[in-house]
Design a protein around this motif. Sequence first.
Motif, PDB file in Angstrom:
ATOM      1  N   SER A  79       0.833  -1.212   0.000  1.00  0.00           N
ATOM      2  CA  SER A  79       0.000   0.000   0.000  1.00  0.00           C
ATOM      3  C   SER A  79       0.863   1.255   0.000  1.00  0.00           C
ATOM      4  O   SER A  79       0.578   2.215  -0.727  1.00  0.00           O
ATOM      5  CB  SER A  79      -0.920   0.008   1.222  1.00  0.00           C
ATOM      6  N   ASP A  80       1.913   1.263   0.819  1.00  0.00           N
ATOM      7  CA  ASP A  80       2.809   2.418   0.878  1.00  0.00           C
ATOM      8  C   ASP A  80       3.573   2.610  -0.433  1.00  0.00           C
ATOM      9  O   ASP A  80       3.854   3.733  -0.833  1.00  0.00           O
ATOM     10  CB  ASP A  80       3.798   2.282   2.037  1.00  0.00           C
ATOM     11  N   TYR A  81       3.882   1.509  -1.084  1.00  0.00           N
ATOM     12  CA  TYR A  81       4.584   1.582  -2.371  1.00  0.00           C
ATOM     13  C   TYR A  81       3.659   2.139  -3.455  1.00  0.00           C
ATOM     14  O   TYR A  81       4.050   3.014  -4.225  1.00  0.00           O
ATOM     15  CB  TYR A  81       5.089   0.196  -2.765  1.00  0.00           C
ATOM     16  N   VAL A  82       2.438   1.651  -3.489  1.00  0.00           N
ATOM     17  CA  VAL A  82       1.468   2.071  -4.503  1.00  0.00           C
ATOM     18  C   VAL A  82       1.048   3.527  -4.293  1.00  0.00           C
ATOM     19  O   VAL A  82       0.912   4.288  -5.244  1.00  0.00           O
ATOM     20  CB  VAL A  82       0.230   1.140  -4.492  1.00  0.00           C
ATOM     21  N   GLN A  83       0.843   3.898  -3.016  1.00  0.00           N
ATOM     22  CA  GLN A  83       0.371   5.256  -2.716  1.00  0.00           C
ATOM     23  C   GLN A  83       1.121   5.778  -1.484  1.00  0.00           C
ATOM     24  O   GLN A  83       0.682   5.583  -0.364  1.00  0.00           O
ATOM     25  CB  GLN A  83      -1.135   5.242  -2.469  1.00  0.00           C
ATOM     26  N   PRO A  88      -7.354   8.054   1.940  1.00  0.00           N
ATOM     27  CA  PRO A  88      -8.296   7.357   2.820  1.00  0.00           C
ATOM     28  C   PRO A  88      -8.633   5.948   2.344  1.00  0.00           C
ATOM     29  O   PRO A  88      -8.919   5.072   3.161  1.00  0.00           O
ATOM     30  CB  PRO A  88      -9.534   8.256   2.817  1.00  0.00           C
ATOM     31  N   ARG A  89      -8.555   5.709   1.042  1.00  0.00           N
ATOM     32  CA  ARG A  89      -8.825   4.354   0.531  1.00  0.00           C
ATOM     33  C   ARG A  89      -7.729   3.384   0.963  1.00  0.00           C
ATOM     34  O   ARG A  89      -8.003   2.251   1.349  1.00  0.00           O
ATOM     35  CB  ARG A  89      -8.963   4.371  -0.994  1.00  0.00           C
ATOM     36  N   LYS A  92      -8.183   2.650   4.624  1.00  0.00           N
ATOM     37  CA  LYS A  92      -9.219   1.633   4.847  1.00  0.00           C
ATOM     38  C   LYS A  92      -8.654   0.226   4.630  1.00  0.00           C
ATOM     39  O   LYS A  92      -8.912  -0.684   5.423  1.00  0.00           O
ATOM     40  CB  LYS A  92     -10.405   1.887   3.912  1.00  0.00           C
ATOM     41  N   ILE A  93      -7.867   0.061   3.568  1.00  0.00           N
ATOM     42  CA  ILE A  93      -7.244  -1.240   3.287  1.00  0.00           C
ATOM     43  C   ILE A  93      -6.343  -1.655   4.445  1.00  0.00           C
ATOM     44  O   ILE A  93      -6.389  -2.802   4.920  1.00  0.00           O
ATOM     45  CB  ILE A  93      -6.448  -1.175   1.962  1.00  0.00           C
ATOM     46  N   LYS A  94      -5.529  -0.719   4.928  1.00  0.00           N
ATOM     47  CA  LYS A  94      -4.622  -1.017   6.039  1.00  0.00           C
ATOM     48  C   LYS A  94      -5.402  -1.342   7.317  1.00  0.00           C
ATOM     49  O   LYS A  94      -5.021  -2.248   8.068  1.00  0.00           O
ATOM     50  CB  LYS A  94      -3.671   0.156   6.291  1.00  0.00           C
ATOM     51  N   ASP A  95      -6.476  -0.600   7.581  1.00  0.00           N
ATOM     52  CA  ASP A  95      -7.288  -0.857   8.775  1.00  0.00           C
ATOM     53  C   ASP A  95      -7.927  -2.247   8.720  1.00  0.00           C
ATOM     54  O   ASP A  95      -7.959  -2.964   9.725  1.00  0.00           O
ATOM     55  CB  ASP A  95      -8.372   0.206   8.928  1.00  0.00           C
ATOM     56  N   ILE A  96      -8.446  -2.610   7.558  1.00  0.00           N
ATOM     57  CA  ILE A  96      -9.055  -3.941   7.415  1.00  0.00           C
ATOM     58  C   ILE A  96      -8.007  -5.029   7.624  1.00  0.00           C
ATOM     59  O   ILE A  96      -8.256  -6.031   8.312  1.00  0.00           O
ATOM     60  CB  ILE A  96      -9.748  -4.075   6.040  1.00  0.00           C
ATOM     61  N   SER A  97      -6.820  -4.831   7.067  1.00  0.00           N
ATOM     62  CA  SER A  97      -5.738  -5.803   7.221  1.00  0.00           C
ATOM     63  C   SER A  97      -5.325  -5.938   8.695  1.00  0.00           C
ATOM     64  O   SER A  97      -5.144  -7.052   9.201  1.00  0.00           O
ATOM     65  CB  SER A  97      -4.548  -5.359   6.360  1.00  0.00           C
TER      66      SER A  97
END
Length: 121
Positions: A79-83, A88-89, A92-97
């Motif tokens: 996620s950090d690499y992509v963005q 906020p999207r 959300k991905i990080k929070d779900i993980s």
Amino acid sequence: MPKESFLKNRLKSIGFALNGMLLLLKTEASIKVQFFLALLMTAAGFYFDISSVEWCLQLLAIGLVMGIEGVNTAIEALSDYVQPDFDPRIGKIKDISAGAVMVVSVMAVIIGMIIYLPKIF
């Protein structure tokens, strides 16, 4: 270029997996905590002489927590690499993980309580 044999290919894959596991243990604080707790619970298992079924449940719980923690770490890194900027999207991905780690961690604690509370009290 000749194609690698199945065995050679599998051995390479095992090497990559071991490298990833060591990288995780060396670089991630959360896995270091989980690994310490895994060692502690393993010692408790020997001390309290838990049954084979209890060992299976405990080892499964430890493996799930550490495995999901590794997946969470990979998702966060990707996620950090992509963005790299706040999004906020991605949050959300990080929070779900991270929530997935929480779910298996709570279940592991419950399994530990089911195994050890009767032996302690």
